[in-house]
Design an enzyme around this catalytic site. Structure first.
Site, PDB file in Angstrom:
ATOM      1  N   ARG A 110       1.353   1.446  -6.160  1.00 43.04           N
ATOM      2  CA  ARG A 110       1.633   0.479  -5.083  1.00 43.04           C
ATOM      3  C   ARG A 110       0.392  -0.303  -4.679  1.00 43.04           C
ATOM      4  O   ARG A 110       0.474  -1.337  -4.046  1.00 43.04           O
ATOM      5  CB  ARG A 110       2.185   1.223  -3.869  1.00 43.04           C
ATOM      6  CG  ARG A 110       3.467   1.976  -4.103  1.00 43.04           C
ATOM      7  CD  ARG A 110       3.797   2.864  -2.928  1.00 43.04           C
ATOM      8  NE  ARG A 110       4.038   2.071  -1.736  1.00 43.04           N
ATOM      9  CZ  ARG A 110       5.254   1.663  -1.352  1.00 43.04           C
ATOM     10  NH1 ARG A 110       6.307   1.966  -2.081  1.00 43.04           N
ATOM     11  NH2 ARG A 110       5.416   0.947  -0.258  1.00 43.04           N
ATOM     12  N   CYS A 121       0.859  -1.182   0.000  1.00 43.92           N
ATOM     13  CA  CYS A 121       0.000   0.000   0.000  1.00 43.92           C
ATOM     14  C   CYS A 121       0.894   1.230   0.000  1.00 43.92           C
ATOM     15  O   CYS A 121       2.112   1.131   0.075  1.00 43.92           O
ATOM     16  CB  CYS A 121      -0.866   0.001   1.259  1.00 43.92           C
ATOM     17  SG  CYS A 121      -1.813  -1.505   1.484  1.00 43.92           S
ATOM     18  N   GLU A 162       9.630 -15.055 -19.056  1.00 42.54           N
ATOM     19  CA  GLU A 162       9.346 -13.631 -18.836  1.00 42.54           C
ATOM     20  C   GLU A 162       8.322 -13.123 -19.841  1.00 42.54           C
ATOM     21  O   GLU A 162       7.400 -12.369 -19.489  1.00 42.54           O
ATOM     22  CB  GLU A 162      10.646 -12.833 -18.921  1.00 42.54           C
ATOM     23  CG  GLU A 162      10.504 -11.329 -18.842  1.00 42.54           C
ATOM     24  CD  GLU A 162       9.875 -10.837 -17.547  1.00 42.54           C
ATOM     25  OE1 GLU A 162       9.745 -11.643 -16.601  1.00 42.54           O
ATOM     26  OE2 GLU A 162       9.477  -9.656 -17.486  1.00 42.54           O
ATOM     27  N   LYS A 190       4.759 -11.456 -18.757  1.00 40.66           N
ATOM     28  CA  LYS A 190       4.334 -10.117 -19.217  1.00 40.66           C
ATOM     29  C   LYS A 190       2.931 -10.192 -19.815  1.00 40.66           C
ATOM     30  O   LYS A 190       2.062  -9.382 -19.508  1.00 40.66           O
ATOM     31  CB  LYS A 190       5.312  -9.570 -20.266  1.00 40.66           C
ATOM     32  CG  LYS A 190       6.621  -9.074 -19.730  1.00 40.66           C
ATOM     33  CD  LYS A 190       6.546  -7.783 -18.942  1.00 40.66           C
ATOM     34  CE  LYS A 190       6.413  -7.898 -17.482  1.00 40.66           C
ATOM     35  NZ  LYS A 190       7.273  -8.647 -16.655  1.00 40.66           N
ATOM     36  N   HIS A 193       7.415 -33.242 -24.089  1.00 41.94           N
ATOM     37  CA  HIS A 193       7.074 -34.065 -22.909  1.00 41.94           C
ATOM     38  C   HIS A 193       5.737 -33.665 -22.331  1.00 41.94           C
ATOM     39  O   HIS A 193       5.497 -33.819 -21.133  1.00 41.94           O
ATOM     40  CB  HIS A 193       8.184 -33.930 -21.857  1.00 41.94           C
ATOM     41  CG  HIS A 193       9.514 -34.411 -22.339  1.00 41.94           C
ATOM     42  ND1 HIS A 193       9.843 -35.729 -22.519  1.00 41.94           N
ATOM     43  CD2 HIS A 193      10.598 -33.714 -22.748  1.00 41.94           C
ATOM     44  CE1 HIS A 193      11.067 -35.846 -22.987  1.00 41.94           C
ATOM     45  NE2 HIS A 193      11.562 -34.635 -23.129  1.00 41.94           N
ATOM     46  N   LYS A 248       2.640  -3.227  -7.326  1.00 40.08           N
ATOM     47  CA  LYS A 248       3.992  -3.087  -7.860  1.00 40.08           C
ATOM     48  C   LYS A 248       4.995  -3.912  -7.069  1.00 40.08           C
ATOM     49  O   LYS A 248       5.918  -4.479  -7.643  1.00 40.08           O
ATOM     50  CB  LYS A 248       4.430  -1.620  -7.849  1.00 40.08           C
ATOM     51  CG  LYS A 248       5.801  -1.406  -8.443  1.00 40.08           C
ATOM     52  CD  LYS A 248       5.898  -1.957  -9.869  1.00 40.08           C
ATOM     53  CE  LYS A 248       7.286  -1.898 -10.418  1.00 40.08           C
ATOM     54  NZ  LYS A 248       7.408  -2.637 -11.705  1.00 40.08           N
ATOM     55  N   ASN A 293       0.935   0.323   6.156  1.00 33.88           N
ATOM     56  CA  ASN A 293       1.353  -0.592   5.109  1.00 33.88           C
ATOM     57  C   ASN A 293       2.070  -1.738   5.802  1.00 33.88           C
ATOM     58  O   ASN A 293       3.031  -1.508   6.533  1.00 33.88           O
ATOM     59  CB  ASN A 293       2.289   0.112   4.115  1.00 33.88           C
ATOM     60  CG  ASN A 293       2.802  -0.857   3.049  1.00 33.88           C
ATOM     61  OD1 ASN A 293       2.118  -1.801   2.686  1.00 33.88           O
ATOM     62  ND2 ASN A 293       4.021  -0.633   2.580  1.00 33.88           N
ATOM     63  N   GLY A 294       1.589  -2.958   5.617  1.00 30.67           N
ATOM     64  CA  GLY A 294       2.217  -4.115   6.250  1.00 30.67           C
ATOM     65  C   GLY A 294       1.152  -5.092   6.721  1.00 30.67           C
ATOM     66  O   GLY A 294      -0.012  -5.007   6.331  1.00 30.67           O
ATOM     67  N   TRP A 353      -3.802  -1.866  -1.293  1.00 32.14           N
ATOM     68  CA  TRP A 353      -3.869  -3.150  -1.987  1.00 32.14           C
ATOM     69  C   TRP A 353      -4.330  -4.125  -0.936  1.00 32.14           C
ATOM     70  O   TRP A 353      -3.577  -4.447  -0.002  1.00 32.14           O
ATOM     71  CB  TRP A 353      -2.508  -3.540  -2.558  1.00 32.14           C
ATOM     72  CG  TRP A 353      -2.526  -4.819  -3.339  1.00 32.14           C
ATOM     73  CD1 TRP A 353      -3.118  -5.043  -4.551  1.00 32.14           C
ATOM     74  CD2 TRP A 353      -1.955  -6.073  -2.947  1.00 32.14           C
ATOM     75  NE1 TRP A 353      -2.925  -6.341  -4.946  1.00 32.14           N
ATOM     76  CE2 TRP A 353      -2.230  -6.996  -3.994  1.00 32.14           C
ATOM     77  CE3 TRP A 353      -1.239  -6.510  -1.847  1.00 32.14           C
ATOM     78  CZ2 TRP A 353      -1.789  -8.319  -3.948  1.00 32.14           C
ATOM     79  CZ3 TRP A 353      -0.809  -7.824  -1.799  1.00 32.14           C
ATOM     80  CH2 TRP A 353      -1.088  -8.715  -2.833  1.00 32.14           C
ATOM     81  N   GLU A 392       0.091 -11.120 -17.119  1.00 42.58           N
ATOM     82  CA  GLU A 392      -0.192 -10.207 -15.995  1.00 42.58           C
ATOM     83  C   GLU A 392      -0.843  -8.905 -16.451  1.00 42.58           C
ATOM     84  O   GLU A 392      -1.456  -8.215 -15.639  1.00 42.58           O
ATOM     85  CB  GLU A 392       1.061  -9.926 -15.182  1.00 42.58           C
ATOM     86  CG  GLU A 392       2.128  -9.111 -15.853  1.00 42.58           C
ATOM     87  CD  GLU A 392       3.271  -8.796 -14.879  1.00 42.58           C
ATOM     88  OE1 GLU A 392       3.056  -8.660 -13.682  1.00 42.58           O
ATOM     89  OE2 GLU A 392       4.416  -8.699 -15.355  1.00 42.58           O
TER      90      GLU A 392
HETATM   91  C1  AGP Z   1       6.773  -8.549 -12.822  1.00 43.12           C
HETATM   92  O1  AGP Z   1       6.233  -7.924 -13.981  1.00 43.12           O
HETATM   93  C2  AGP Z   1       5.796  -8.529 -11.677  1.00 43.12           C
HETATM   94  N1  AGP Z   1       5.317  -7.235 -11.405  1.00 43.12           N
HETATM   95  C3  AGP Z   1       6.306  -9.279 -10.461  1.00 43.12           C
HETATM   96  O2  AGP Z   1       6.515 -10.617 -10.849  1.00 43.12           O
HETATM   97  C4  AGP Z   1       7.638  -8.772  -9.845  1.00 43.12           C
HETATM   98  O3  AGP Z   1       8.709  -9.035 -10.697  1.00 43.12           O
HETATM   99  C5  AGP Z   1       7.869  -9.532  -8.530  1.00 43.12           C
HETATM  100  O4  AGP Z   1       6.799  -9.221  -7.656  1.00 43.12           O
HETATM  101  C6  AGP Z   1       9.204  -9.192  -7.858  1.00 43.12           C
HETATM  102  O5  AGP Z   1       9.227  -7.826  -7.535  1.00 43.12           O
HETATM  103  P1  AGP Z   1      10.652  -7.183  -7.085  1.00 43.12           P
HETATM  104  O6  AGP Z   1      11.567  -7.293  -8.250  1.00 43.12           O
HETATM  105  O7  AGP Z   1      10.327  -5.781  -6.705  1.00 43.12           O
HETATM  106  O8  AGP Z   1      11.155  -8.004  -5.921  1.00 43.12           O
END
Ligand code: AGP
Length: 608
Positions: free
Chosen positions: A27, A2, A481, A485, A504, A603, A100-101, A74, A488
């Site tokens: 965030r 958050c 990756e 992308k 396989h 994020k 936040n936490g 969040w 998500e």
């Molecule tokens: C990647 O596009 C995502 N947003 C997510 O997988 C991210 O890479 C992951 O949460 C790790 O975040 P960080 O690199 O800030 O530790």
């Protein structure tokens, strides 16, 4: 994660708090709220939905007051509703808290508080804090906050205000980042620097255990023993336009487009061509320590974990050391073995991912030296590591990580070059690799020129429901990756797989409706990937190939070809990932998705 914001000074707080929330909305963005001290108490306004909705509500019914706190959420405990939005208040609406936490013992605390008559109104763990402070002994808000936190198990970055003490904000940090912004006769509180940069570059990063007290004319910080501490005032190194859209429709596209500059920033001043090594001042890994390393463990999550997989190839090739790459969330719960000579590398863009932070702590607890490869300066992982490499890629606002990924690979390449040099990498090999690294930014710029072709390709496949991404060797992580992308930000199911593994199992999925993306630069495994393409073609699959410029091999085998410049095989992921970032972006835009704030995501995942 958050976002929390606070303001105290001569100006009206609400507009400043709202602007800060807008900067932090990446965030977390499922609800937002503000609490302002208006002389007669604490006025709270909050709602489910985006910050803009809160801004509209406050435009209709303004809140007056020159100090206040705010939050964008969040959701972790409790659905993203207006009721569960922060700030949370005590029974008498006299204390407001943003947080936040995670309060891990919230249920037990709530039960105890309810037994003494406290009435809870929400499902959140944070509301417990407001009632604890209400219940706590103490003559000042800071004393009551300190007393209340003595009962808390968990993590917090929080700010609290009380109607009994107008003109005061109390801030506390344990495991979730929070900083103070030091302005001209005004002070700010924020989860990260982007919320205060419009007002000041001077920030104080609080340490775990710190409690800060802000009043209109001064602030002070106390450590966990209530001793006043003089915390260093740091300067924010980047400018406002780093967190502005700059004419782009989305932060993600801006951050994709700026990768030639950001890779260059990661490399800047760190390549030593004559000795064929890298200068990594903050690494804190002297030659004797390098000689004592027997193995490397990389811990990370998501995109950073994919970068770690590329890093394994780089470090094993250049430094001739065994590397294991672990999901941080899995690693931290396994029995930790104390193996002498282990170097642990935590890779994290935000430097706040809870699983990665705890994995690093677990590794240190059994004697491993730990280094961090991090983008956010002053973040928790960066501060707790024994040393590290900052990416210098500037703030990454888009939830989908792009420029951080390519800069993480560049940083891992620098690290592999440095460690290899310390461990006998031949001079010519080091010099050659340094030169290939130096060429990367211009090759990135050339690869990004593929955008118009990728945008057209996105139109062909935007309505597909499944994708398969395949790659081998150092480009298998790029397949993972590329799939991440796409899934998500467009919500299309996509799966990354080692190309050879397709036969396989996943080959059963191949048909004309399943586009198959091959990451296939002309390297030592290219011919093997070609064979896998034949297998897909023979079953009517549609093939999108990312390959090397000038590759005339593919002929009618593939339906679409995206060509990137040639480079050192170990560095090819920096280039092959670029068209896949663009493909995911343009497909998501065509599908009307919120590219910068995808549903259910945040994020940085600062909860476990
Ligand atoms: C990647 O596009 C995502 N947003 C997510 O997988 C991210 O890479 C992951 O949460 C790790 O975040 P960080 O690199 O800030 O530790």
């Amino acid at each position: 994660m958050c976002g929390i914001v606070g303001y105290i000074g001569p100006r009206q707080a609400a507009p400043i708090l709202l602007e800060g929330l807008r900067r932090l909305e990446y965030r977390g963005y499922d609800s937002a709220g503000v609490a302002v001290q208006n002389g007669g108490g604490v006025a709270v306004r909050k709602l489910a939905g985006r910050v803009q909705g809160l801004r509209d509500a406050l435009a209709r019914e303004p809140l007056a007051g020159t100090s206040g706190i705010a939050h964008t959420r969040w959701a972790t405990h409790g659905a993203p509703t207006t009721r569960n939005a922060h700030p949370h208040v005590d029974c008498r609406d006299r204390i407001a808290v943003v947080h936040n936490g995670i309060i891990e013992n919230a249920d037990a605390l709530r039960a105890a508080l309810e037994r003494t008559g406290h009435r809870f109104r929400t499902e959140t763990d944070t509301e417990t804090l407001a009632h604890l402070i209400e219940e706590a002994a103490g003559t000042t808000l800071e004393e009551r906050v300190a007393t209340a936190l003595g009962d808390v198990v968990g993590t917090y970055g929080l700010a609290a205000i009380s109607a009994e003490e107008p003109g005061k904000i109390v801030v506390a940090r344990q495991g979730s980042p929070v900083l103070l912004g030091i302005g001209e006769n005004e002070f700010f509180v924020a989860s990260d620097a982007s919320a205060v940069l419009a007002h000041t570059r001077s920030v104080v990063y609080l340490d775990d255990g710190d409690i800060a007290v802000l009043t209109p004319d001064r602030y002070h910080v106390m450590d966990a023993n209530a001793h006043v501490q003089l915390r260093e005032v740091s300067d924010i190194a980047w400018d406002l336009e780093a967190i502005e859209l700059g004419g782009y429709p989305h932060f993600m596209l801006k951050e994709i487009a700026e990768q030639a500059q950001t890779v260059k920033s990661t490399l800047r001043g760190r390549l030593l061509f004559d000795p064929g090594t890298a200068r990594l001042n903050g690494l804190n890994l002297p030659p004797d320590a390098c000689a004592g390393i027997s193995r490397v463990v990389i811990v990370a999550c998501g995109t950073s974990w994919h970068a770690g997989l590329v890093g394994r190839h780089i470090i094993e090739t250049l430094a001739r050391l065994p590397v294991v790459v672990e999901y941080a969330s899995e690693y931290r719960y396994r029995p930790q073995l104390a193996i002498p000579g282990t170097l642990t590398i935590a890779i994290s863009q935000s430097g706040e991912t809870a699983d990665t932070l705890e994995a690093m702590r677990a590794a240190r607890a059994v004697g491993s030296r730990v280094i961090g490869i991090v983008n956010v300066v002053g973040s928790t992982i960066a501060r707790e590591a024994d040393g590290g490499i900052y990416l210098h890629a500037g703030p990454e606002i888009g939830v989908a990580s792009t420029k951080a990924f390519t800069s993480q690979i560049a940083a891992l390449a620098l690290f592999g070059l440095y460690l290899g040099h310390q461990r006998g990498l031949p001079l010519a090999a080091g010099q050659g690799f340094a030169c290939r690294l130096a060429q990367l930014p211009s090759l990135v710029a050339r690869a990004l020129a593929l955008e118009p072709q990728v945008r057209e390709l996105a139109r062909v496949y935007a309505e597909r429901r499944n994708f398969l991404y395949l790659g081998r060797g150092v480009n298998f992580p790029v397949a993972l990756e590329g799939a991440l992308k796409l899934k998500e930000i467009s919500y299309i199911h996509a799966e990354g797989y080692p190309a050879a593994e397709m036969k396989h199992g996943p080959i059963a999925l191949i048909d004309a409706d399943m586009p198959v993306v091959f990451v296939a630069p002309q390297d030592e495994v290219y011919q093997k990937v070609l064979a896998n393409m034949q297998e897909v073609k023979a079953r009517g699959g549609r093939i999108i190939a990312v390959t090397t410029e000038g590759n005339g091999d593919l002929g009618a085998l593939v339906d679409h070809r995206l060509c990137v410049p040639a480079t050192a095989p170990l560095l090819s992921p920096v280039l092959t990932t670029l068209p896949l970032q663009l493909l995911a972006y343009h497909i998501a835009v065509l599908r009307g998705c919120d590219v910068d704030r995808p549903r259910n995501l945040a994020k940085s995942v600062t909860v476990e």
